[in-house]
Design an enzyme around this catalytic site. Structure first.
Site, short mmCIF file in Angstrom:
data_model
loop_
_atom_site.label_atom_id
_atom_site.label_comp_id
_atom_site.label_asym_id
_atom_site.label_seq_id
_atom_site.Cartn_x
_atom_site.Cartn_y
_atom_site.Cartn_z
N GLU A 98 0.84 -1.28 0.07
CA GLU A 98 0.02 0.15 -0.07
C GLU A 98 0.99 1.34 -0.11
O GLU A 98 0.45 2.28 -0.65
CB GLU A 98 -0.93 0.07 1.29
N LEU A 99 1.97 1.05 0.81
CA LEU A 99 2.68 2.36 1.16
C LEU A 99 3.55 2.96 -0.32
O LEU A 99 3.78 3.97 -0.73
CB LEU A 99 3.80 2.26 2.23
#
Length: 313
Positions: A92-93
């Site tokens: 996600e990051l």
């Protein structure tokens, strides 16, 4: 990147599906900080993507997450102690880092109970997490390097460090002791009221050092934690007070039920009812769920057994 291409091909006034996307480590913050943050944003009218609510059952989780990131105007990353141990969080990051420079999108990091420099430099818990990733994904070094760069990039943005916040700063001992004097004077002796003040002072010192007591936000959570850690035996007066406070809504509701029952039972036709009979009738009415479980025959038998009678009932 794909999110940038969508932005550049669209009009200057992008219509976002979500106002906020929350990226967080579930086991660290799902049931405390992130839930409170979600609730506060929701009350203000924000449309929020939170994976345990918005993900489609049986769908492609990773694809949905990436799409949600692209469709969210504000991307909030809650860095916690175990954030880097999750492959999902790091993926996600990496996507969020790709969107930092997208026009209209804003990335906001929050450092929850973790040192921002540990995140930027991948030291401490983050260093340990990456050591495990490198062992597990030793054939995908480029992916791990992408995660490292994303961490450094997002953690370098302006955000909020709440790791050193004093949760008990507003813990007013004088106000708590006033509550005892005003509402519970018969539940504590004069000596216990004096001892309670000292217990509260020691508790605050202990709570600031005890990790289990740092992130509590409700009286229920506090009482549960005191019981689980057996600190309720140490701070027994403090524990007694908060148990009394939690019973207040129940006591109030019971009183309201009693007055309501009195209006039903003691009508104008029965205004000469004696106190004992009235009290018994009210108990039967209030606890009618229990009363209906008794049969007429059993009540007659009990009444008959009280004393000998001239005629059979």
């Amino acid at each position: 990147m794909y999110c940038k291409q969508i932005q550049s091909s669209s009009s200057s006034q992008t219509i976002w599906k979500y106002d906020v996307f929350l990226s967080f480590r579930g086991e660290d913050t799902r049931n405390n900080f992130t839930d409170h943050l979600f609730g506060a944003l929701y009350e203000k009218g924000f449309v929020i993507f939170k994976d345990d609510i918005k993900l489609t059952k049986g769908g492609d989780i990773f694809t949905e997450l990436l799409q949600a990131i692209e469709e969210s105007q504000i991307l909030i990353v809650v860095f916690s102690k175990n954030y880097a141990s999750s492959k999902w969080c790091l993926q996600e990051l990496a996507k969020i880092a790709d969107c930092i420079n997208v026009q209209g999108q804003k990335v906001l990091p929050i450092f929850y109970d973790v040192n921002p420099s540990d995140v930027r430099r991948q030291s401490g818990n983050y260093e340990k997490a990456f050591a495990k990733h490198e062992e597990r994904f030793k054939d995908h070094i480029e992916m791990i390097q992408t995660w490292r760069e994303a961490l450094s990039q997002v953690a370098s943005l302006s955000g909020w460090d709440i790791s050193n916040k004093d949760a008990y700063k507003s813990f007013d001992i004088d106000s708590i002791c006033t509550i005892v004097e005003k509402f519970y004077p018969m539940d504590f002796s004069e000596q216990e009221k004096i001892n309670l003040r000292f217990q509260l002072q020691h508790f605050i010192t202990d709570a600031r050092q005890e990790s289990n007591l740092k992130n509590l936000s409700t009286i229920q959570e506090l009482c549960s934690c005191l019981a689980a850690t057996k600190k309720s035996e140490v701070y027994y007066l403090f524990d007694r007070l908060f148990r009394l406070i939690m019973t207040l809504p129940v006591s109030t509701a019971t009183s309201e039920r009693s007055f309501s029952a009195m209006k039903i039972i003691k009508t104008r036709l029965r205004n000469k009812m004696e106190a004992d009979y009235l009290a018994d009738s009210m108990i039967v009415h209030i606890e009618r769920d229990i009363a209906t479980s008794f049969s007429s025959d059993s009540l007659i038998d009990d009444f008959k057994s009280l004393k000998e009678r001239r005629a059979a009932l």
